[in-house]
Design a protein around this motif. Structure first.
Motif, short mmCIF file in Angstrom:
data_model
loop_
_atom_site.label_atom_id
_atom_site.label_comp_id
_atom_site.label_asym_id
_atom_site.label_seq_id
_atom_site.Cartn_x
_atom_site.Cartn_y
_atom_site.Cartn_z
N THR A 21 0.83 -1.20 0.00
CA THR A 21 0.00 0.00 0.00
C THR A 21 0.87 1.26 0.00
N THR A 38 -4.58 -3.04 4.72
CA THR A 38 -5.55 -3.06 3.62
C THR A 38 -6.61 -4.13 3.85
N ASP A 57 -4.21 -3.03 -5.30
CA ASP A 57 -3.45 -3.27 -4.08
C ASP A 57 -4.22 -4.36 -3.34
N THR A 58 -3.55 -5.43 -3.00
CA THR A 58 -4.27 -6.54 -2.38
C THR A 58 -3.93 -6.59 -0.89
#
Ligand SMILES: Nc1nc2c(ncn2[C@@H]2O[C@H](COP(=O)(O)OP(=O)(O)O)[C@@H](O)[C@H]2O)c(=O)[nH]1
Ligand SMILES: [Mg+2]
Lengths: 239, 863
Positions: A21, A38, A57-58
């Motif tokens: 992130t 996240t 973004d995971t």
């Protein structure tokens, strides 16, 4: 704002806390700030020349692991991120995250990124821009580590070796893929070191794919060459 | 941070539904226009009409009217309800059986159409088969791992497809050919037409109730592990980032741009645009959350509520009021598709402007600027924040309702001078950027005047650039401001721009004279001279030239000498007037006359004479001042001599009269030369000045551009002077010898030899002699060459002539004379002008016979 249709997808994978992130935030907002863990996933749209690139973004948390395959579906590039001070984070890339990329495009591009280089590399620590220090304001932001603060656990060679293993896993021919030197990075989201370089290189590499997709969509023909290419690669690897 | 996006309003109260019977619960609900259908656990169907009305405070409120209630004849709860309004039917699931009832009287259709063995079903709102007289439904069957697709008609049902799934399905969504299913361990997409299936992501349906909610074309909202609301398309990808719910979500719906979810205690509202939680409403005993045609309806087990969205604009205004610019903009942008274009544009621009002012208030200037630009802000809104900047003539009033909460800059910065300065700097850059764009259209006066004021106050160098280029500064407003800030030079520019050159020069003059202080320009005096030089206003020039000349004649006279070339058109200054005017400036007048004579090349006797006379006066004056020759004197003399030699226009006699009795001998000689009285001139040079070289130069000068004999005459005249037997001395003899030897080619050698005394040796005159011989040889050869050339030219002409006369004439014994018709026996013949040969005797005879012209027989007749 985020309603434009993306032309191509790029996914950042990696264990929680490696700085995914932060990297994306540094690239998009040009800042480093505290992130909150996240949840599920988030994405940004980046205008790159005439194209819209969506960057996902995971979440690295185990809990959201199952969503990874879906995020990777149809991805043109995957950025596999580890933390240079954490050997396990590199191990996880291969053990846990690589299989998620099975749903990505067959010609998907891989980048391997060792983040938090500022903790081990003086140059990366000093990359901080003047503007950045000013906006940080406080003295802490301006101080350079006299010596690397933390022990580096992952060497660039380790990342390069992983890159080669990934190509093998994906059954991609070495000479048809971008070279390891071009695709393994050490970055610092904190100082901005190599961050632009990383994203821009990946963008540049996915652009030809967009063009190809567009012309294919227009002519609506099957690319026989591409198929035979794939077959050859697979045969080569099994042998 | 929260926003008030919805208001929860009671729609059907418990009293209306079940009175005080405690064991009756709501099981399912359907809304269709104003109709609400409710199924209860006691197998009843209820029908209400819902009227929307506003309460006294303007808050939304509903009034429900009971229409009908009917028992379905079973002892089971009514599980699910779906309206098929085009068919006027309700599809009802009760006791694992789907039945079709009439929407108005709630009676089952007479045909008794039924589907048995149904766990749950969903209506395809986007069927591929577009038949308006049927409804496509997807059914989870009681049969293990089985999905069925049915068509429901007015009074029959028909199975279309049956598919088996790898695991037991528990929730179903349907769009086009795509089924979205929650299986035991994961969600999948299944194309019922092709049978192709696509895994989405793992989910433990036994641990937690899955949710499958179609939210649009080929897009579903799914409950995901970790309490996420995930979006997935039929292609198996996610196009929106997930939202974070609690772990126990019962139902979810989309009401753009929000995702609304219900858990045991709360209704949560997330934005689909930024995934943030926007609003939380407490809601106890929540049971159902569903959206119908954009309307979100909730129930507890006992009562029905509607979640009424607040108008988007109000939400945005709320966000702006709490300075949440980004969110407000995202929300506005997101609404673009849902609002007519022109209405959206008006709204969006205003929001952008408001956002810009919020950022401006935070001194985030670049962001503010971007929003002002995108929002097409009337710049005067911004200028009006700065006290005194708008001209008094400006008609501007701030928009209402106001775009921001600031009274003015002092209010905004709380009097912080540093901040005020920053704001001013920003306005300077902003105005200078937009002043020449269309943003300033219609109020350039206001923009330019404000900019002028800011520049003046900040001592900004661009003040002058503004004033010397096209601008719309309001004079009345700018004058006192510039005076206040002592920008007198700039004020002059402003006067000039407004056509008040007199006021401008007056002001600048005062600065130069030290009456006003402004050191903008160190060279202001030169600037004024330049200004007058390029001014076409004659009265202005005459008014201020005196001042300029008194300060410095040399510079001041440039007003007259450096005038632009194109002045002719605008009416140029009359030189005579200028000369008269410059009379009292001895230096200036010379400079002006030099300008006329040498630069402008004006061929007028009076200018030349005047200049020569002034030169002469000057020389005489300097001459009388000191005996020893000064540098100034010699340069003045050079100028005088130069003019006397070069010009042929001045009045020679007049000057000669003045010079004759002075010791300006050389000048005198030049004047004699002008009168062609060379003997007098040479006499002065040879006998008075004894400057033989000058004499020689004189001869050359005086015979310049004349023919050689003229020069020869002068040189002989000089030679004669040198050799005058009456005043013979050695110096003259030597001069004569030198002259001859140096200019041998000029002289008539024969005449010279006659003059030369016997006593001179050949050696002495050797250069002369050889020069003379060479000259005569040269001229002889030159004439030979000329002769040769003339001859060859003559031949060329002859050749041309021959050529034009035609080819040779052939003569033989067979050819006859055209006159006597006898053949030729001798080669002589006469060539008749008509091109035929005849005998010489015939020609002679013919000439004798007829001297007058006669027609000859045509040659052609005899061929
Ligand atoms: N020193 C350092 N810390 C970083 C860097 N990038 C991220 N971090 C920190 O690592 C933590 C996790 O970052 P985050 O971006 O949330 O990681 P994610 O879970 O991979 O998204 C945060 O505390 C960051 O401040 C970096 O380049 N250098
Ligand atoms: Mg993260």
């Amino acid at each position: 704002a985020k309603m434009k249709k993306p032309d191509v997808k790029l996914v950042i994978l990696g264990d929680m806390n490696v700085g995914k992130t932060s990297l994306l935030h540094r690239y998009i907002e040009r800042k480093f700030k505290d992130t909150i863990s996240t949840v599920g996933g988030a994405f940004f749209l980046k205008q790159w020349g005439p194209y819209n690139i969506s960057i996902w973004d995971t979440a690295g948390r185990e809990q959201f692991h199952g969503l990874g395959s879906m995020y990777c579906r149809g991805a043109a590039a995957v950025i596999l991120t580890y933390d240079v001070t954490n050997w396990q984070s590199l191990v996880e890339l291969e053990q846990r995250f690589l299989s998620l990329t099975d749903t990505a495009n067959s010609d998907c591009i891989f980048a391997i990124v060792g983040n938090k280089a500022d903790l081990t590399n003086l140059k990366a620590a000093a990359a901080e821009t003047g503007e950045e220090r000013e906006s940080n304001g406080n003295l802490a932001g301006a101080q350079f580590p006299a010596s690397p603060k933390m022990h580096k656990q992952v060497q660039p060679e380790d990342a390069v070796a992983l890159y080669h293993r990934i190509l093998r896993y994906k059954m991609l021919e070495e000479k048809c893929s971008p070279p390891a030197e071009a695709m393994c990075f050490e970055t610092s989201a904190k100082t901005g070191y190599n961050v632009d370089l990383l994203f821009e290189r990946v963008f540049d590499m996915v652009v030809p794919g967009i063009l190809k997709k567009k012309t294919e969509a227009m002519s609506n023909t099957v690319d026989l060459e591409d198929c035979s290419d794939m077959q050859r690669t697979k045969l080569g690897c099994c042998g | 941070m929260s926003v008030k996006a919805f208001e929860l309003v009671l729609a059907v109260e418990r009293e209306l539904l079940m009175g005080d019977k405690p064991r009756i619960n709501i099981e399912c609900i359907e809304c269709c226009g104003k109709n609400i259908y409710i199924g209860t656990n006691d197998c009843f169907l209820h029908h209400f009409l819902l009227e929307e009305k506003s309460s006294s405070k303007g808050n939304p409120a509903f009034a429900a009217q009971k229409q009908l209630q009917r028992h379905l004849g079973l002892k089971k709860p009514v599980n699910e309800l779906k309206a098929a309004s085009a068919l006027n039917r309700l599809i009802v699931l009760c006791d694992n059986t789907i039945m079709v009832v009439n929407m108005l009287n709630l009676e089952p259709v007479p045909s008794g159409a039924k589907i048995k063995g149904v766990v749950t079903f969903t209506v395809n709102e986007n069927p591929v088969n577009g038949d308006p007289f049927c409804v496509e439904i997807g059914v989870i069957s009681v049969k293990k791992r089985t999905i069925q697709i049915y068509m429901v008609y007015e009074d029959r049902v028909q199975i279309v497809k049956e598919l088996s799934t790898p695991e037991q399905p528990s929730a179903i969504g349907l769009d086009g050919y795509f089924l979205c299913l929650a299986l035991t361990t994961q969600y999948i997409i299944l194309n019922y037409n092709t049978g192709a299936s696509q895994d989405l992501f793992p989910y433990d349906s036994e641990e937690r109730k899955p949710i499958v909610k179609r939210i649009g074309r080929e897009e579903f909202l799914l409950a995901a592990p970790g309490g996420l609301g995930m979006f997935a398309t039929a292609a198996g990808i996610s196009q929106r980032a997930p939202v974070r719910w609690s772990e126990n979500v019962i139902g979810a719906a989309v009401c753009f741009p929000y995702v609304v979810a219900l858990d045991e205690g709360f209704i949560t509202v997330h934005s689909m645009l930024d995934q943030q939680l926007k609003q939380t409403l407490s809601f106890r005993d929540g049971h159902i959350l569903q959206d119908f045609e954009g309307k979100v309806v909730l129930t507890t087990t006992k009562a029905v509520y509607v979640l009424v969205p607040l108008p988007l604009e109000r939400q945005i205004q709320d966000l702006l009021a709490s300075h949440r610019v980004e969110e407000a903009l995202v929300l506005a942008e997101g609404a673009r598709r849902n609002i007519p274009k022109d209405k959206f544009q008006v709204m969006y621009r205003r929001i952008l402007q408001q956002a810009g002012f919020i950022q401006f208030g935070r001194l985030q200037f670049s962001e503010a600027k971007e929003h002002f630009r995108k929002g097409h802000l009337d710049v005067r809104e911004l200028i009006s924040l700065y006290p005194l900047l708008l001209p008094t003539t400006s008609t501007f009033t701030r928009s209402h309702p106001p775009l921001h909460e600031f009274a003015d800059l002092n209010h905004l910065t709380q009097g912080d001078q540093k901040k005020i300065l920053k704001c001013k700097r920003f306005l300077i850059s902003y105005l200078s950027e937009i002043r020449s764009t269309e943003v300033a259209n219609g109020y350039r006066d206001d923009v330019d005047t404000a900019l002028l004021k800011l520049y003046a106050e900040a001592n900004h160098e661009s003040l002058l650039d503004l004033l010397v280029s096209e601008n719309a500064c309001v004079l009345m407003d700018s004058v006192p401001w510039l005076e206040k800030h002592k920008k007198f030079f700039a004020l002059g520019l402003l006067y000039h721009y407004n056509g008040q050159d007199d006021a401008a020069v007056q002001l600048w003059m005062q600065i130069v004279n030290g009456e006003l202080h402004d050191d903008t320009r160190a060279d202001l005096y030169e600037y004024i001279v330049d200004f007058l030089t390029f001014s076409s206003k004659q009265d202005l020039i005459w008014k201020y030239a005196d001042w300029a000349l008194q300060k410095n004649e040399k510079v001041g006279v440039q007003i007259f000498t450096k005038r632009p070339e194109d002045e002719e058109k605008k009416g140029k200054l009359n030189p005579d007037n200028v000369i008269k005017y410059l009379h009292k400036y001895s230096q200036a007048i010379i400079l002006y006359l030099e300008h006329l004579v040498f630069e402008k090349n004006i061929q007028k006797e009076k200018f030349h004479s005047h200049l020569a006379a002034l030169y002469l006066d000057r020389v005489l004056q300097l001459h009388s001042q000191s005996e020893t020759p000064s540098e100034e004197l010699s340069s003045s003399r050079t100028k005088l001599q130069n003019l006397l030699q070069k010009s042929n226009l001045y009045r020679v006699q007049l000057l000669l009269g003045k010079i004759k009795d002075t010791d300006l001998k050389f000048e005198c000689a030049i004047l004699y030369g002008k009168l062609e009285e060379y003997d007098k001139a040479l006499h002065i040079l040879v006998h008075q000045l004894k400057d033989f070289q000058a004499a020689e130069r004189y001869c050359l000068w005086a015979s310049e551009d004349k023919d050689p004999s003229y020069r020869q005459r002068l040189f002989h005249m000089l030679l004669a002077l040198y050799m005058d037997p009456s005043i013979s001395n050695d110096a003259l003899v030597m001069a004569a010898v030198d002259l001859l030897n140096r200019h041998a080619e000029v002289f008539d050698a024969v005449r010279v030899l006659r003059l030369v005394p016997e006593s001179w040796s050949v050696q002495l005159l050797c250069p002369f002699l050889s020069g003379a011989i060479r000259e005569s040889m040269h001229s002889k050869r030159m004439s030979q060459v000329a002769l040769g050339l003339a001859r060859s030219e003559n031949i060329i002409h002859k050749h041309e002539k021959m050529k034009s006369k035609g080819g040779p004439i052939f003569l033989s014994e067979k050819k006859g004379c055209q006159l006597c018709h006898n053949t030729f026996s001798e080669p002589e013949f006469v060539f008749h002008p008509s091109g035929i040969p005849i005998h010489t005797h015939c020609a002679a005879k013919r000439n004798r016979e007829s001297p007058s012209r006669r027609q000859y027989p045509n040659v052609n007749n005899h061929t």
